[in-house]
Design a protein around this motif. Structure first.
Motif, PDB file in Angstrom:
ATOM      1  N   VAL A  91       0.871  -1.178   0.000  1.00 16.53           N
ATOM      2  CA  VAL A  91       0.000   0.000   0.000  1.00 16.53           C
ATOM      3  C   VAL A  91       0.907   1.227   0.000  1.00 16.53           C
ATOM      4  CG1 VAL A  91      -1.819   1.274   1.197  1.00 16.53           C
ATOM      5  CG2 VAL A  91      -1.791  -1.230   1.273  1.00 16.53           C
ATOM      6  N   LEU A  92       0.912   1.968  -1.110  1.00 16.80           N
ATOM      7  CA  LEU A  92       1.812   3.108  -1.262  1.00 16.80           C
ATOM      8  C   LEU A  92       1.155   4.406  -0.814  1.00 16.80           C
ATOM      9  CD1 LEU A  92       3.327   2.201  -4.742  1.00 16.80           C
ATOM     10  CD2 LEU A  92       4.319   1.790  -2.476  1.00 16.80           C
ATOM     11  N   LEU A 149     -14.874   9.091  -1.763  1.00 20.49           N
ATOM     12  CA  LEU A 149     -14.415   8.716  -0.426  1.00 20.49           C
ATOM     13  C   LEU A 149     -13.552   9.799   0.207  1.00 20.49           C
ATOM     14  CD1 LEU A 149     -13.323   5.034  -1.155  1.00 20.49           C
ATOM     15  CD2 LEU A 149     -15.534   5.820  -0.282  1.00 20.49           C
ATOM     16  N   SER A 150     -13.572   9.862   1.518  1.00 25.78           N
ATOM     17  CA  SER A 150     -12.626  10.708   2.245  1.00 25.78           C
ATOM     18  C   SER A 150     -11.251  10.046   2.217  1.00 25.78           C
ATOM     19  CB  SER A 150     -13.080  10.893   3.692  1.00 25.78           C
ATOM     20  OG  SER A 150     -12.972   9.661   4.403  1.00 25.78           O
ATOM     21  N   ASP A 151     -10.230  10.781   2.646  1.00 24.50           N
ATOM     22  CA  ASP A 151      -8.877  10.207   2.655  1.00 24.50           C
ATOM     23  C   ASP A 151      -8.810   8.981   3.567  1.00 24.50           C
ATOM     24  OD1 ASP A 151      -7.884  12.045   0.881  1.00 24.50           O
ATOM     25  OD2 ASP A 151      -7.125  13.401   2.411  1.00 24.50           O
ATOM     26  N   GLY A 152      -9.456   9.074   4.738  1.00 27.42           N
ATOM     27  CA  GLY A 152      -9.431   7.941   5.659  1.00 27.42           C
ATOM     28  C   GLY A 152     -10.153   6.735   5.102  1.00 27.42           C
ATOM     29  N   GLU A 153     -11.314   6.965   4.470  1.00 26.69           N
ATOM     30  CA  GLU A 153     -12.055   5.858   3.857  1.00 26.69           C
ATOM     31  C   GLU A 153     -11.260   5.232   2.728  1.00 26.69           C
ATOM     32  OE1 GLU A 153     -16.646   7.443   4.557  1.00 26.69           O
ATOM     33  OE2 GLU A 153     -15.512   8.061   2.784  1.00 26.69           O
ATOM     34  N   ARG A 154     -10.614   6.075   1.919  1.00 28.75           N
ATOM     35  CA  ARG A 154      -9.833   5.565   0.786  1.00 28.75           C
ATOM     36  C   ARG A 154      -8.670   4.706   1.276  1.00 28.75           C
ATOM     37  NH1 ARG A 154      -8.703  10.096  -1.123  1.00 28.75           N
ATOM     38  NH2 ARG A 154     -10.581  10.340  -2.399  1.00 28.75           N
ATOM     39  N   GLN A 155      -8.038   5.122   2.366  1.00 30.39           N
ATOM     40  CA  GLN A 155      -6.925   4.339   2.885  1.00 30.39           C
ATOM     41  C   GLN A 155      -7.404   2.979   3.393  1.00 30.39           C
ATOM     42  OE1 GLN A 155      -3.907   3.864   2.337  1.00 30.39           O
ATOM     43  NE2 GLN A 155      -2.937   5.572   3.398  1.00 30.39           N
ATOM     44  N   VAL A 157      -9.901   1.338   2.185  1.00 26.27           N
ATOM     45  CA  VAL A 157     -10.184   0.541   0.988  1.00 26.27           C
ATOM     46  C   VAL A 157      -8.896  -0.067   0.435  1.00 26.27           C
ATOM     47  CG1 VAL A 157     -10.963   0.662  -1.418  1.00 26.27           C
ATOM     48  CG2 VAL A 157     -12.281   1.802   0.386  1.00 26.27           C
ATOM     49  N   MET A 158      -7.804   0.707   0.436  1.00 25.99           N
ATOM     50  CA  MET A 158      -6.534   0.184  -0.073  1.00 25.99           C
ATOM     51  C   MET A 158      -6.003  -0.935   0.823  1.00 25.99           C
ATOM     52  SD  MET A 158      -6.427   1.810  -2.807  1.00 25.99           S
ATOM     53  CE  MET A 158      -4.863   1.151  -3.411  1.00 25.99           C
ATOM     54  N   ILE A 159      -6.255  -0.822   2.122  1.00 33.30           N
ATOM     55  CA  ILE A 159      -5.855  -1.896   3.039  1.00 33.30           C
ATOM     56  C   ILE A 159      -6.702  -3.146   2.769  1.00 33.30           C
ATOM     57  CG2 ILE A 159      -5.824  -2.605   5.467  1.00 33.30           C
ATOM     58  CD1 ILE A 159      -5.126   0.352   6.121  1.00 33.30           C
ATOM     59  N   ALA A 160      -7.997  -2.945   2.527  1.00 29.72           N
ATOM     60  CA  ALA A 160      -8.863  -4.080   2.193  1.00 29.72           C
ATOM     61  C   ALA A 160      -8.420  -4.743   0.894  1.00 29.72           C
ATOM     62  CB  ALA A 160     -10.315  -3.602   2.089  1.00 29.72           C
ATOM     63  N   LYS A 161      -7.980  -3.938  -0.075  1.00 32.10           N
ATOM     64  CA  LYS A 161      -7.465  -4.490  -1.330  1.00 32.10           C
ATOM     65  C   LYS A 161      -6.247  -5.381  -1.062  1.00 32.10           C
ATOM     66  CE  LYS A 161      -5.466  -2.940  -5.753  1.00 32.10           C
ATOM     67  NZ  LYS A 161      -4.044  -3.203  -5.479  1.00 32.10           N
ATOM     68  N   ALA A 162      -5.366  -4.924  -0.161  1.00 29.96           N
ATOM     69  CA  ALA A 162      -4.196  -5.737   0.194  1.00 29.96           C
ATOM     70  C   ALA A 162      -4.621  -7.021   0.898  1.00 29.96           C
ATOM     71  CB  ALA A 162      -3.245  -4.926   1.073  1.00 29.96           C
ATOM     72  N   LEU A 163      -5.659  -6.954   1.717  1.00 31.78           N
ATOM     73  CA  LEU A 163      -6.152  -8.163   2.391  1.00 31.78           C
ATOM     74  C   LEU A 163      -6.734  -9.146   1.378  1.00 31.78           C
ATOM     75  CD1 LEU A 163      -7.898  -6.749   5.592  1.00 31.78           C
ATOM     76  CD2 LEU A 163      -5.690  -7.901   5.432  1.00 31.78           C
ATOM     77  N   ALA A 164      -7.446  -8.605   0.378  1.00 29.23           N
ATOM     78  CA  ALA A 164      -8.021  -9.480  -0.653  1.00 29.23           C
ATOM     79  C   ALA A 164      -6.936 -10.193  -1.441  1.00 29.23           C
ATOM     80  CB  ALA A 164      -8.900  -8.655  -1.592  1.00 29.23           C
ATOM     81  N   GLN A 165      -5.735  -9.644  -1.425  1.00 28.36           N
ATOM     82  CA  GLN A 165      -4.609 -10.264  -2.133  1.00 28.36           C
ATOM     83  C   GLN A 165      -4.122 -11.509  -1.393  1.00 28.36           C
ATOM     84  OE1 GLN A 165      -1.828  -7.228  -3.294  1.00 28.36           O
ATOM     85  NE2 GLN A 165      -0.252  -8.705  -3.912  1.00 28.36           N
TER      86      GLN A 165
END
Length: 340
Positions: A91-92, A149-155, A157-165
């Motif tokens: 997550v960058l 999304l807000s910045d916090g919500e977007r972050q 989501v990116m963490i959830a994307k990493a979990l889905a990986q």
């Protein structure tokens, strides 16, 4: 149930940096350290210390200049890109600028190492996306467009994307950048919980030193001259590493709290009788005004915090002045100390 912590990453004499026209430019040299499953590890260092370069090297975006990186008992260079995508999630810092894509679809992109070239989803892939949404607590965002999304919500989501990986290791570069304080705390609590519940190795760089000192299982202190020190925040505090890590003017490490604070110069001192929160707030306020308040002060003036709502100030003749607020107390103490 407490999961067994196991070594997942080992760095052996690792040097990081960039290849240049005049030869390699080394940013950090001879790093020897380990990361374990079930732990949240925070990478701390001043700007230019090489935190992002180290993360990019561990993620195989940059080659090591020397030494080795071992992941799950194999050398990093022995992994194919496809194999690595099933081992490391990244997550960058950069904000996601995708438009007209739902949160569920973005998280689904984390399944790309498993879905093949055409990205055909099976029932199992949909289930894993739903599980990632649940683990991060963003089920309500599922159908939202990413750009709303807000910045916090977007972050999240990116963490959830990493979990889905579904990788055992997740690297994050400044995951709390651009967030307000409550969102920073929320993200770090989330990552700490995920490291425990899913037994993942979570390694992140951050400038939020105060929060890292409170929540990290391990700290990596990175300095371009002195290399990397690793350990729990408490061990690094006790052995003096944190005390000497930041040499910047106006910063002091408080060994009693294990946190950094601003260093103020004292011009006066006053005796303080009392303990607990009220006494601590008096000390904090007077410190800001160049007055040190403590029980051993050699002063004929004395502040008593008591247990009620008032503060008492005794002058050198034993006269008592009672005030209701710390603001009033500051003014009264300053006026008293100006008297000959």
């Amino acid at each position: 149930m407490m999961m067994k912590k196991e070594e997942t990453i080992r760095l052996k004499h690792l040097s990081t940096g960039y290849a240049g026209r005049k030869g390699p430019k080394i940013i950090a040299a001879d790093i020897n350290a380990t990361l374990c499953s079930g732990e949240l590890t925070c990478l701390i260092g001043a700007n230019g210390a090489g935190k992002s370069t180290l993360l990019r090297t561990l993620s195989a975006f940059l080659p090591p200049l020397a030494g080795e990186v071992w992941l799950l008992g194999r050398r990093l260079e022995d992994y194919t890109d496809k194999q690595l995508a099933k081992v490391i999630g990244v997550v960058l810092t950069e904000k996601c600028h995708l438009r007209n894509m739902s949160v569920a679809d973005l998280i689904g992109m984390g399944r790309s190492p498993y879905t093949g070239f055409w990205g055909s989803f099976r029932p199992e892939d949909y289930r894993i996306v739903e599980e990632a949404l649940r683990l991060v607590g963003i089920e309500a965002l599922k159908e939202r467009k990413v750009e709303t999304l807000s910045d916090g919500e977007r972050q999240k989501v990116m963490i959830a994307k990493a979990l889905a990986q579904e990788t055992p290791i997740i690297f994050l570069d400044e995951p709390t950048a651009y967030l307000d304080y409550p969102s920073k705390v929320d993200i770090l609590h989330l990552l700490h919980r995920l490291s425990r519940e899913m037994n993942k190795t979570i390694f992140l760089s951050t400038h939020d030193l105060e929060l890292a000192l409170q929540i990290a299982d391990q700290l990596w202190l990175m300095d371009r001259q002195q290399g990397i020190w690793t350990g729990t925040p408490e061990d690094l505090a006790l052995d003096g590493r944190l005390d000497g890590f930041f040499q910047a003017r106006g910063i002091v490490f408080d060994s009693n709290t294990g946190l950094y604070r601003m260093d103020q110069a004292y011009t006066e001192e006053v005796r303080l009788e009392g303990t607990g929160c009220r006494a601590a707030m008096v000390q904090k306020a007077l410190r800001r005004n160049g007055i040190r308040a403590h029980s051993e002060a050699r002063s004929t003036c004395c502040i008593r915090t008591g247990e009620g709502t008032d503060f008492q100030l005794l002058d050198h003749e034993g006269r008592v002045t009672t005030v209701r607020t710390i603001r009033e107390l500051i003014t009264t103490v300053e006026n008293l100390l100006k008297q000959p």
